[in-house]
Design a protein around this motif. Structure first.
Motif, mmCIF file in Angstrom:
data_model
loop_
_atom_site.group_PDB
_atom_site.id
_atom_site.type_symbol
_atom_site.label_atom_id
_atom_site.label_comp_id
_atom_site.label_asym_id
_atom_site.label_seq_id
_atom_site.Cartn_x
_atom_site.Cartn_y
_atom_site.Cartn_z
ATOM 1 N N ILE A 173 26.333 29.107 30.614
ATOM 2 C CA ILE A 173 26.288 30.550 30.854
ATOM 3 C C ILE A 173 26.959 30.893 32.173
ATOM 4 N N SER A 174 26.665 30.109 33.208
ATOM 5 C CA SER A 174 27.276 30.352 34.513
ATOM 6 C C SER A 174 28.787 30.173 34.451
ATOM 7 N N GLU A 175 29.215 29.176 33.704
ATOM 8 C CA GLU A 175 30.656 28.969 33.546
ATOM 9 C C GLU A 175 31.287 30.153 32.835
ATOM 10 N N ALA A 176 30.524 30.760 31.945
ATOM 11 C CA ALA A 176 31.014 31.941 31.240
ATOM 12 C C ALA A 176 31.316 33.070 32.217
ATOM 13 N N TYR A 177 30.415 33.297 33.156
ATOM 14 C CA TYR A 177 30.656 34.351 34.142
ATOM 15 C C TYR A 177 31.865 34.041 35.021
ATOM 16 N N ARG A 178 32.081 32.774 35.273
ATOM 17 C CA ARG A 178 33.265 32.405 36.056
ATOM 18 C C ARG A 178 34.540 32.710 35.279
ATOM 19 N N THR A 179 34.486 32.520 33.984
ATOM 20 C CA THR A 179 35.638 32.859 33.157
ATOM 21 C C THR A 179 35.854 34.367 33.130
ATOM 22 N N LEU A 180 34.764 35.113 33.050
ATOM 23 C CA LEU A 180 34.863 36.568 33.135
ATOM 24 C C LEU A 180 35.502 36.980 34.456
ATOM 25 N N ARG A 181 35.069 36.340 35.515
ATOM 26 C CA ARG A 181 35.659 36.592 36.836
ATOM 27 C C ARG A 181 37.166 36.364 36.818
ATOM 28 N N THR A 182 37.579 35.249 36.253
ATOM 29 C CA THR A 182 39.009 34.931 36.203
ATOM 30 C C THR A 182 39.767 35.941 35.357
ATOM 31 N N ASN A 183 39.198 36.319 34.216
ATOM 32 C CA ASN A 183 39.846 37.307 33.353
ATOM 33 C C ASN A 183 40.058 38.623 34.085
ATOM 34 N N ILE A 184 39.058 39.027 34.851
ATOM 35 C CA ILE A 184 39.168 40.281 35.597
ATOM 36 C C ILE A 184 40.222 40.161 36.694
ATOM 37 N N GLN A 185 40.239 39.028 37.371
ATOM 38 C CA GLN A 185 41.208 38.848 38.454
ATOM 39 C C GLN A 185 42.646 38.968 37.968
ATOM 40 N N PHE A 186 42.879 38.578 36.718
ATOM 41 C CA PHE A 186 44.236 38.608 36.194
ATOM 42 C C PHE A 186 44.455 39.761 35.212
ATOM 43 N N SER A 187 43.550 40.729 35.217
ATOM 44 C CA SER A 187 43.658 41.815 34.244
ATOM 45 C C SER A 187 44.509 42.972 34.725
ATOM 46 N N LYS A 188 44.850 42.989 36.000
ATOM 47 C CA LYS A 188 45.658 44.090 36.525
ATOM 48 C C LYS A 188 46.771 43.517 37.387
ATOM 49 N N PHE A 189 47.997 43.795 36.987
ATOM 50 C CA PHE A 189 49.137 43.192 37.662
ATOM 51 C C PHE A 189 49.886 44.175 38.552
ATOM 52 N N ASP A 190 49.625 45.463 38.384
ATOM 53 C CA ASP A 190 50.455 46.466 39.051
ATOM 54 C C ASP A 190 49.678 47.273 40.088
ATOM 55 N N GLY A 191 48.890 46.597 40.875
ATOM 56 C CA GLY A 191 48.166 47.305 41.917
ATOM 57 C C GLY A 191 46.939 46.543 42.364
ATOM 58 N N GLU A 192 46.278 47.086 43.360
ATOM 59 C CA GLU A 192 45.110 46.455 43.935
ATOM 60 C C GLU A 192 43.908 46.584 43.003
ATOM 61 N N LEU A 193 43.141 45.522 42.896
ATOM 62 C CA LEU A 193 41.920 45.532 42.110
ATOM 63 C C LEU A 193 40.794 44.990 42.993
ATOM 64 N N LYS A 194 40.114 45.909 43.673
ATOM 65 C CA LYS A 194 39.047 45.510 44.591
ATOM 66 C C LYS A 194 37.701 46.103 44.195
ATOM 67 N N THR A 195 37.697 47.325 43.701
ATOM 68 C CA THR A 195 36.447 47.986 43.341
ATOM 69 C C THR A 195 36.286 47.981 41.826
ATOM 70 N N ILE A 196 35.215 47.350 41.344
ATOM 71 C CA ILE A 196 34.987 47.187 39.906
ATOM 72 C C ILE A 196 33.661 47.846 39.547
ATOM 73 N N LEU A 197 33.738 48.854 38.701
ATOM 74 C CA LEU A 197 32.552 49.568 38.244
ATOM 75 C C LEU A 197 32.050 48.939 36.953
ATOM 76 N N VAL A 198 30.737 48.719 36.878
ATOM 77 C CA VAL A 198 30.123 48.179 35.667
ATOM 78 C C VAL A 198 29.175 49.242 35.115
ATOM 79 N N THR A 199 29.384 49.622 33.850
ATOM 80 C CA THR A 199 28.561 50.658 33.241
ATOM 81 C C THR A 199 28.341 50.344 31.768
ATOM 82 N N SER A 200 27.683 51.248 31.072
ATOM 83 C CA SER A 200 27.411 51.085 29.641
ATOM 84 C C SER A 200 27.289 52.466 29.023
ATOM 85 N N SER A 201 27.193 52.521 27.718
ATOM 86 C CA SER A 201 27.032 53.831 27.082
ATOM 87 C C SER A 201 25.621 54.366 27.286
ATOM 88 N N GLY A 202 24.630 53.496 27.168
ATOM 89 C CA GLY A 202 23.244 53.905 27.328
ATOM 90 C C GLY A 202 22.459 52.906 28.148
#
Length: 236
Positions: free
Chosen positions: A12-41
């Motif tokens: 499970i912990s390794e899963a979160y590390r993969t999520l971290r990596t995916n996010i780090q490489f999810s935006k190529f055209d600008g700064e990605l420092k502030t990440i909002l986490v939300t849901s529908s309900g």
């Protein structure tokens, strides 16, 4: 559950590390420092995702600030078992400097709890003081993870998404209604929020994915939320 703290070598912990990596490489055209986490309900796992994601970045050597911007029903302080006497609302209402309310949790991970619950949360997060707060903390940290209220009941998360560099939407399998998820996505797109992806929580153990119960899956960078890139983590 703070799975990366209690069981750092687990799948499970390794899963979160993969999520971290995916996010780090999810935006190529600008700064990605502030990440909002939300849901529908409510009750879909957004706070657990925000907390564990912040720990994953911190364990990866990044200087991280976790901010509880849910000025209605805050939970970050409960998950980390820290006091919530002062926090974000005190910065916004009383003009306290962020370094006066920050909690040094462990190496590379600081926390700012919600603080005193104000009578006007939406106005607080939409204020110039909130923008200044984010500008100030961005100078001090590599990543700021923001736990926000859910999108559909209140407008806070939609407002905050305009200030964040990217937004992660948490969806609970078997609980979230398709219409609610679509509406949540549309609310983000209406304000031109950058949707980094979706974390699906509470996958049933009989769903056929083979990893046990209540897994998360991360769906990669796609504003229409259609291309899937399976992630990895179980909702503890």
């Amino acid at each position: 559950m703070l799975i990366l703290e209690k069981k750092p070598k687990s799948i499970i912990s390794e899963a979160y590390r993969t999520l971290r990596t995916n996010i780090q490489f999810s935006k190529f055209d600008g700064e990605l420092k502030t990440i909002l986490v939300t849901s529908s309900g409510p009750g879909e796992g957004k706070s657990s995702t925000a907390c564990n994601l912040a720990m994953a970045f911190a364990q990866g050597g990044k200087n991280v600030l976790l901010v509880d911007s849910d000025l209605r029903k805050p939970t970050v302080h409960k998950k980390f078992k820290v006091l919530n006497k002062v926090g974000l609302s005190n910065c916004l209402i009383n003009g306290m400097e962020p370094n006066k309310v920050v909690i040094k949790y462990r190496d590379n991970l600081d926390i700012i709890t919600s603080g005193t619950i104000p009578p006007n949360p939406a106005e607080m997060v939409a204020s110039d003081k909130m923008r200044k707060f984010l500008e100030d903390v961005k100078k001090e940290y590599d990543y700021i993870i923001i736990d926000s209220p859910p999108l559909l009941p209140v407008t806070d998360a939609q407002i905050l998404s305009t200030e964040a560099d990217g937004t992660v939407l948490v969806v609970a399998a078997g609980e979230s209604h398709k219409e609610a998820c679509i509406k949540a996505k549309d609310l983000l797109l209406k304000v031109d929020a950058t949707i980094l992806g979706v974390v699906m929580s509470k996958i049933d153990e009989n769903s056929g994915y083979g990893y046990g119960s209540k897994y998360y899956y991360y769906y990669g960078n796609d504003n229409n939320i259609s291309k899937s890139q399976k992630l990895i983590t179980r909702n503890a």
